[in-house]
Design a protein around this motif. Structure first.
Motif, PDB file in Angstrom:
ATOM      1  N   PRO A 186      78.481  50.063  39.574  1.00 15.09           N
ATOM      2  CA  PRO A 186      77.592  49.070  40.209  1.00 15.09           C
ATOM      3  C   PRO A 186      76.272  48.991  39.454  1.00 15.09           C
ATOM      4  CG  PRO A 186      78.636  50.438  41.870  1.00 15.09           C
ATOM      5  CD  PRO A 186      79.031  51.025  40.537  1.00 15.09           C
ATOM      6  N   GLY A 187      75.815  47.776  39.209  1.00 14.54           N
ATOM      7  CA  GLY A 187      74.596  47.579  38.437  1.00 14.54           C
ATOM      8  C   GLY A 187      74.870  47.176  37.005  1.00 14.54           C
ATOM      9  N   ASP A 188      76.061  47.484  36.503  1.00 12.74           N
ATOM     10  CA  ASP A 188      76.405  47.103  35.128  1.00 12.74           C
ATOM     11  C   ASP A 188      76.427  45.588  34.976  1.00 12.74           C
ATOM     12  OD1 ASP A 188      78.864  49.713  34.269  1.00 12.74           O
ATOM     13  OD2 ASP A 188      76.662  49.713  34.327  1.00 12.74           O
ATOM     14  N   VAL A 189      76.196  45.170  33.752  1.00  8.51           N
ATOM     15  CA  VAL A 189      76.156  43.737  33.432  1.00  8.51           C
ATOM     16  C   VAL A 189      77.462  43.325  32.758  1.00  8.51           C
ATOM     17  CG1 VAL A 189      74.970  42.015  32.011  1.00  8.51           C
ATOM     18  CG2 VAL A 189      73.651  43.768  33.215  1.00  8.51           C
ATOM     19  N   VAL A 190      77.959  42.143  33.097  1.00  5.07           N
ATOM     20  CA  VAL A 190      79.218  41.639  32.536  1.00  5.07           C
ATOM     21  C   VAL A 190      78.906  40.600  31.466  1.00  5.07           C
ATOM     22  CG1 VAL A 190      81.425  40.527  33.046  1.00  5.07           C
ATOM     23  CG2 VAL A 190      80.317  41.967  34.791  1.00  5.07           C
ATOM     24  N   ILE A 191      79.388  40.849  30.252  1.00  2.00           N
ATOM     25  CA  ILE A 191      79.120  39.937  29.129  1.00  2.00           C
ATOM     26  C   ILE A 191      80.443  39.472  28.522  1.00  2.00           C
ATOM     27  CG2 ILE A 191      77.997  39.663  26.874  1.00  2.00           C
ATOM     28  CD1 ILE A 191      76.206  42.003  27.525  1.00  2.00           C
ATOM     29  N   VAL A 192      80.590  38.170  28.283  1.00  2.00           N
ATOM     30  CA  VAL A 192      81.746  37.686  27.509  1.00  2.00           C
ATOM     31  C   VAL A 192      81.259  37.303  26.118  1.00  2.00           C
ATOM     32  CG1 VAL A 192      83.161  36.884  29.422  1.00  2.00           C
ATOM     33  CG2 VAL A 192      81.546  35.322  28.384  1.00  2.00           C
ATOM     34  N   SER A 193      82.147  37.439  25.141  1.00  2.00           N
ATOM     35  CA  SER A 193      81.699  37.305  23.757  1.00  2.00           C
ATOM     36  C   SER A 193      81.651  35.868  23.252  1.00  2.00           C
ATOM     37  CB  SER A 193      82.581  38.136  22.822  1.00  2.00           C
ATOM     38  OG  SER A 193      83.908  37.658  22.869  1.00  2.00           O
ATOM     39  N   GLY A 194      82.195  34.920  23.999  1.00  8.59           N
ATOM     40  CA  GLY A 194      82.114  33.543  23.502  1.00  8.59           C
ATOM     41  C   GLY A 194      83.022  32.586  24.247  1.00  8.59           C
ATOM     42  N   ASP A 195      83.281  31.452  23.637  1.00  7.76           N
ATOM     43  CA  ASP A 195      84.014  30.356  24.263  1.00  7.76           C
ATOM     44  C   ASP A 195      85.401  30.753  24.753  1.00  7.76           C
ATOM     45  OD1 ASP A 195      82.749  27.719  22.076  1.00  7.76           O
ATOM     46  OD2 ASP A 195      81.972  28.566  23.942  1.00  7.76           O
TER      47      ASP A 195
ATOM     48  N   LEU B  87      81.263  36.226  15.446  1.00  7.17           N
ATOM     49  CA  LEU B  87      82.236  36.104  16.517  1.00  7.17           C
ATOM     50  C   LEU B  87      81.613  36.191  17.908  1.00  7.17           C
ATOM     51  CD1 LEU B  87      85.262  38.157  15.133  1.00  7.17           C
ATOM     52  CD2 LEU B  87      84.991  35.680  15.224  1.00  7.17           C
ATOM     53  N   GLY B  88      80.295  36.413  17.950  1.00  9.91           N
ATOM     54  CA  GLY B  88      79.650  36.544  19.265  1.00  9.91           C
ATOM     55  C   GLY B  88      78.546  35.517  19.480  1.00  9.91           C
ATOM     56  N   ALA B  89      78.529  34.486  18.631  1.00  9.98           N
ATOM     57  CA  ALA B  89      77.423  33.515  18.676  1.00  9.98           C
ATOM     58  C   ALA B  89      77.241  32.884  20.047  1.00  9.98           C
ATOM     59  CB  ALA B  89      77.650  32.440  17.617  1.00  9.98           C
ATOM     60  N   ARG B  90      78.333  32.742  20.800  1.00  9.97           N
ATOM     61  CA  ARG B  90      78.234  32.095  22.107  1.00  9.97           C
ATOM     62  C   ARG B  90      78.380  33.098  23.251  1.00  9.97           C
ATOM     63  NH1 ARG B  90      77.779  27.025  23.912  1.00  9.97           N
ATOM     64  NH2 ARG B  90      79.884  26.906  24.755  1.00  9.97           N
ATOM     65  N   ALA B  91      78.033  34.346  22.942  1.00 13.07           N
ATOM     66  CA  ALA B  91      78.133  35.381  23.972  1.00 13.07           C
ATOM     67  C   ALA B  91      77.204  35.051  25.135  1.00 13.07           C
ATOM     68  CB  ALA B  91      77.788  36.744  23.389  1.00 13.07           C
ATOM     69  N   ALA B  92      77.600  35.472  26.326  1.00 12.58           N
ATOM     70  CA  ALA B  92      76.783  35.157  27.495  1.00 12.58           C
ATOM     71  C   ALA B  92      76.944  36.213  28.569  1.00 12.58           C
ATOM     72  CB  ALA B  92      77.187  33.790  28.056  1.00 12.58           C
ATOM     73  N   ILE B  93      75.859  36.481  29.258  1.00 15.40           N
ATOM     74  CA  ILE B  93      75.922  37.311  30.456  1.00 15.40           C
ATOM     75  C   ILE B  93      76.433  36.425  31.569  1.00 15.40           C
ATOM     76  CG2 ILE B  93      74.572  38.514  32.203  1.00 15.40           C
ATOM     77  CD1 ILE B  93      72.736  39.482  29.979  1.00 15.40           C
ATOM     78  N   ILE B  94      77.500  36.858  32.245  1.00 10.17           N
ATOM     79  CA  ILE B  94      78.073  35.991  33.265  1.00 10.17           C
ATOM     80  C   ILE B  94      77.978  36.565  34.670  1.00 10.17           C
ATOM     81  CG2 ILE B  94      79.680  34.873  31.669  1.00 10.17           C
ATOM     82  CD1 ILE B  94      81.900  36.649  33.009  1.00 10.17           C
ATOM     83  N   GLY B  95      77.694  37.865  34.793  1.00  7.57           N
ATOM     84  CA  GLY B  95      77.660  38.407  36.146  1.00  7.57           C
ATOM     85  C   GLY B  95      77.368  39.884  36.146  1.00  7.57           C
ATOM     86  N   GLN B  96      77.709  40.523  37.253  1.00  3.71           N
ATOM     87  CA  GLN B  96      77.437  41.948  37.372  1.00  3.71           C
ATOM     88  C   GLN B  96      78.468  42.676  38.202  1.00  3.71           C
ATOM     89  OE1 GLN B  96      73.933  40.418  40.159  1.00  3.71           O
ATOM     90  NE2 GLN B  96      73.799  42.576  39.620  1.00  3.71           N
ATOM     91  N   VAL B  97      78.416  43.989  38.062  1.00  5.18           N
ATOM     92  CA  VAL B  97      79.305  44.871  38.821  1.00  5.18           C
ATOM     93  C   VAL B  97      78.544  45.302  40.059  1.00  5.18           C
ATOM     94  CG1 VAL B  97      80.565  47.060  38.767  1.00  5.18           C
ATOM     95  CG2 VAL B  97      80.393  45.645  36.701  1.00  5.18           C
ATOM     96  N   ILE B  98      79.239  45.294  41.213  1.00  3.72           N
ATOM     97  CA  ILE B  98      78.572  45.658  42.467  1.00  3.72           C
ATOM     98  C   ILE B  98      79.436  46.643  43.226  1.00  3.72           C
ATOM     99  CG2 ILE B  98      77.302  43.501  42.709  1.00  3.72           C
ATOM    100  CD1 ILE B  98      79.483  42.370  44.348  1.00  3.72           C
ATOM    101  N   ASP B  99      78.848  47.252  44.275  1.00  2.98           N
ATOM    102  CA  ASP B  99      79.679  48.198  45.020  1.00  2.98           C
ATOM    103  C   ASP B  99      80.389  47.555  46.218  1.00  2.98           C
ATOM    104  OD1 ASP B  99      76.666  49.934  46.134  1.00  2.98           O
ATOM    105  OD2 ASP B  99      77.478  47.962  46.683  1.00  2.98           O
ATOM    106  N   GLN B 100      80.013  46.308  46.561  1.00  2.75           N
ATOM    107  CA  GLN B 100      80.768  45.666  47.650  1.00  2.75           C
ATOM    108  C   GLN B 100      82.143  45.229  47.159  1.00  2.75           C
ATOM    109  OE1 GLN B 100      77.379  44.692  46.910  1.00  2.75           O
ATOM    110  NE2 GLN B 100      76.847  43.287  48.581  1.00  2.75           N
ATOM    111  N   HIS B 101      83.008  44.945  48.090  1.00  2.00           N
ATOM    112  CA  HIS B 101      84.392  44.482  47.883  1.00  2.00           C
ATOM    113  C   HIS B 101      85.062  45.102  46.646  1.00  2.00           C
ATOM    114  CE1 HIS B 101      82.936  41.354  45.010  1.00  2.00           C
ATOM    115  NE2 HIS B 101      82.067  40.983  45.917  1.00  2.00           N
ATOM    116  N   PRO B 102      85.214  46.435  46.635  1.00  2.19           N
ATOM    117  CA  PRO B 102      85.824  47.066  45.465  1.00  2.19           C
ATOM    118  C   PRO B 102      87.217  46.520  45.166  1.00  2.19           C
ATOM    119  CG  PRO B 102      85.625  48.630  47.290  1.00  2.19           C
ATOM    120  CD  PRO B 102      84.885  47.412  47.699  1.00  2.19           C
TER     121      PRO B 102
END
Lengths: 352, 371, 97
Positions: A179-188, A310-325
């Motif tokens: 929980p608290g971690d950040v979710v990143i995708v690397s591109g399109d 290969l990561g030019a369009r990387a984006a933070i999209i969300g986060q990890v939480i402790d609810q609804h495991p």
């Protein structure tokens, strides 16, 4: 030799019983695939390394840690814009190793060839594999070839296995999201899957895109150079982003929440999905990863990714939480929310 | 995408939500007929954001859900026959018949193929003269012109190896049947936008008059659905019952005349069984006499099909809005998307599948609309 | 039912006696049957369902609808700011693409 398996005495027969033979959905990367692993393969092969169910196995050999993996490639058509079964076979295994933080070193390649396959076709595929291996910095050091009767092999099937070295202190694993971690995708997202659909018989459409098939080990190295402590790395293949996030949420026992508006979905992918009634989060990729990163290093990791081609369009999209495991929830573009579940089999075009 | 993205604009959606909140003073039950609308509602989380007084009842608007069991079983029997290429839209492949689905049949050796357009099946028939090519012709009025053209074209090209398993259903008789039912709770309808693109909306005017029920022709994108709801609520709050067109960019009162001409030639009205509901008179289409030779049901001897609907399945009541999926005893236990008992759990628009997906969990901290 | 999306007609031609065309959806192109929109011309928009154009899209009407949506709720915001108030901004941190 047993003729049949008595499902009543098997470990967990119920989900397998409703489909007594393999159906296409078992290869879709969704729930059926997961069940096949969980209820047939894992119980049979039972060991701690396998049970971690990472993209590759990390094992200790005298002197260090090694990542070891295998993957098989059965794609139809063999050739598509942006690559062929050979490029997939090399990059797919390189990426499985990279997802464990390993520097890929050596691959093997096993071929199952259908009688009648033109040698010129095989030549193009093999040349592509050589080029991909060079690009990824790996060597193909062993192999095997078998031929099956005409009508039994779809042209070419390729299996590759790979081995790599995992540096000290690098331990990304599917159960390490916190929980608290950040979710990143690397591109399109969605480029490979839509490209394949566009050349599939019965669907054919024009698409100004090509497969994103690529080796991710260079990108991963750049990310690990910022911090070795990246919690999870997962390449987004069959089943798309949604499958990867679900597996991580389940294995780590955490919830994941993302914003649909932040997903990097290129217009042609969105348009093709709208046309076919499909959702880009379930569409296959072959050169993308999702990273679960501690919040303190997220911005620096993102920046390092964006510097890499290969990561030019990387984006933070969300986060990890402790609810609804175990559950992945998306905030929709208009502010509602939806549970993003695993598909049952593969995603199908719909009219409804 | 032009003329699509604009109708997903979050700021405009917020304004529509605000207006709906402002005008709603009492509970209302509104049914959206079309499965595509249900999908949009669930997909975008729209019903979570509407004021709690507004209940959206997901109607029998998914042809996948309402295709009768006997027809699915016939499809399975035909697809299993050697030499047959069985073509279908993707939606139908996982719908369970009495025992199997088309995926099972495929794994057992049946040549089952997904097509995007019915004309693809005609192409296959032309390319495979030694095979019987059968197309699964399901759908509402929206899909019927495409299916009709396939039959018409096969006939023109003399493709004797082409046939269609027809199971078309019509919306207006369904609305009548729902309104006639003594247990009906629906107070207003969102009519299916693309059905009306084809058929126009003049057929709904008598329904408005007879039942004094607001009917709003509604599109599919978030703004379209919200506008449909907004107009329906506005009517209900002021005691009006009128036919309104909230999807004017794609619907005119007279509909698509060339399409209707083709439909009148290729199809004729018939009684139809709706899975889970029963027979609704004059609620379906079958091939007309002129094209009867292309009817797969007569061409293939599918024998004595013994259908067996699960006794645990309450799809019918769910489709009529009489039962919430969560009230069904089998929901989430014997019946899940992985092990569906009925079509409402299989189809992504099926109310049961939709509830299973999002209804399992609504985040407590995600803002909901306040009155 | 009725998954149908708007696309722009780029080309019109004939296949085995049936009017067909190439329709463009933001860069994706598909062969579509145009038999049911006999008056359509290159450059027009149409709604496509299962490979068939089922109606021409009335562009003026589309813009009119959007103008209407702009008006709605603006009145609410003026009369009753609390009830019509938009919700909190989006969460998540980091760089917005």
């Amino acid at each position: 030799m047993m003729d049949t398996i008595d499902f009543d005495t098997w470990t967990c027969p119920a989900p397998l019983r409703s489909y007594p033979s393999i159906v296409m959905g078992h290869g879709g990367g969704g729930r059926l695939s997961a069940e096949l692993v969980e209820h047939l393969f894992a119980p049979a092969f039972r060991n701690a390394t396998l049970d971690a169910l990472g993209d590759a196995a990390v094992i200790s050999l005298d002197g260090g840690r090694v990542a070891y993996t295998t993957d098989s490639f059965v794609v139809r058509p063999l050739f598509f814009p942006g690559g062929n079964i050979g490029t997939l076979a090399v990059n797919g295994t390189v990426n499985d190793l990279a997802m464990m933080g390993a520097q890929p070193r050596y691959l093997t390649a096993g071929f199952i060839l259908e009688e009648g396959l033109p040698l010129a076709t095989l030549g193009v595929i093999v040349e592509a594999m050589a080029a991909a291996a060079q690009s990824a910095g790996v060597q193909i050091v062993a192999g095997d070839t078998k031929v099956v009767d005409k009508g039994h092999g779809d042209g070419v099937y390729i299996n590759t296995s790979g081995i790599g070295v995992v540096p000290e202190g690098v331990t990304p694993a599917p159960n390490r999201a916190q929980p608290g971690d950040v979710v990143i995708v690397s591109g399109d997202l969605g480029l490979h899957g839509v490209t394949i659909l566009s050349v599939r018989e019965g669907l054919e459409f024009g698409a100004p895109i090509e497969s994103d098939c690529a080796p991710l080990n260079g990108l991963v190295a750049a990310m690990l150079a910022v911090t070795p402590d990246i919690h999870v790395l997962r390449d987004l293949t069959r089943g798309g982003l949604a499958s990867a996030l679900n597996e991580i949420a389940r294995t780590s026992g955490v919830g994941i929440r993302y914003e649909e508006r932040r997903l990097p979905v290129p217009t042609p992918v969105a348009a093709a999905c709208d046309m076919l009634g499909m959702d880009p989060v379930y569409v296959a990729n072959e050169g993308k990863l999702v990273a679960i990163v501690p919040p303190a290093s997220a911005d620096r990791v993102l920046e390092a990714m964006r510097w890499h081609p290969l990561g030019a369009r990387a984006a933070i999209i969300g986060q990890v939480i402790d609810q609804h495991p175990g559950v992945v929830v998306a905030r929709t573009a208009i502010g509602g929310s939806r549970v993003v579940d695993l598909q049952i089999g593969e995603q199908l075009p719909r009219i409804c | 995408m032009k003329y699509l993205d604009e109708f997903r604009n979050p700021e405009l959606a917020e304004r529509l939500f605000a207006d709906i909140r402002a005008i709603t003073t009492r509970p209302w039950a509104i049914m959206e007929v079309c499965g595509g609308q249900t999908h949009s509602i669930i997909r975008n989380g729209i019903d979570q954001l509407l004021p709690p007084e507004i209940e959206l009842i997901h109607g029998p608007g998914c042809p996948v859900c309402v295709t009768p069991l006997e027809v699915i079983d016939k499809a399975l029997a035909i697809a299993a026959q050697p030499g047959v290429i069985f073509c279908s839209f993707g939606d139908m492949l996982r719908v369970p018949g009495s025992g199997k689905d088309l995926f099972r049949v495929k794994s057992e050796g049946g040549d089952v193929r997904i097509v995007y357009s019915p004309l693809d099946a005609v192409k296959l028939a032309g390319a495979n003269p030694d095979r019987e090519v059968v197309f699964f012709g399901i759908g509402f009025e929206t899909t019927a012109p495409a299916n009709a053209m396939a039959v018409y074209q096969a006939d023109r090209l003399g493709l004797r190896n082409f046939s269609m398993l027809v199971s078309h259903v019509l919306v207006p008789p369904a609305i009548s049947a729902l309104m006639e039912s003594p247990t009906n709770r629906v107070q207003a309808f969102l009519a299916a936008g693309h059905v009306c693109s084809v058929m126009g909306y003049w057929e709904y005017e008598p329904l408005v008059a007879r039942y004094h029920v607001p009917i709003v022709v509604t599109g599919f994108e978030p703004l379209d659905v919200l506008e449909g709801v907004r107009r329906a609520v506005a009517q209900l709050e002021t005691g009006r019952a009128e036919l309104e067109n909230a999807y004017p960019r794609a619907v005119r009162r007279e509909g698509n005349v060339p399409a209707q001409k083709m439909l009148a030639d290729v199809f004729e009205v018939t009684d139809r069984a709706w899975r889970g509901i029963g027979v609704i008179p004059q609620s379906g289409w079958r091939l007309s006499e002129r094209y009867r030779a292309y009817d797969a049901e007569s061409r293939f001897d599918v024998g004595a099909i013994r259908t067996q609907e699960s006794p645990l399945c309450h799809s019918g009541e769910v489709l009529q809005g009489l039962l919430k999926p969560t009230q069904c005893p089998a929901f989430g236990k014997e019946c899940t998307p992985r092990t569906p008992l009925g079509a409402t759990m299989v189809s992504s628009e099926g109310a049961c599948a939709a509830y299973y997906q999002y209804g399992r969990f609504i985040p407590a901290d995600l803002p909901l609309a306040r009155p | 039912m009725c998954l149908g999306i708007p696309g722009q007609v780029k080309e019109i031609y004939d296949v085995s006696g049936i009017p067909m065309g190439t329709v463009d959806f933001a860069g994706i192109t598909k062969e579509v049957c145009l038999a049911y929109v006999p008056d359509i011309q290159v450059g027009d928009y149409t709604i496509v369902h299962v490979g068939f154009a089922i109606t021409q899209l009335d562009e003026e009407s589309a813009l009119e609808s959007l103008r209407l949506f702009e008006e709605i709720g603006r009145l609410e915001e003026e009369l009753n700011p609390e009830a019509a108030a938009p919700r909190d901004g989006q969460g998540g941190g980091g760089v917005v693409p």
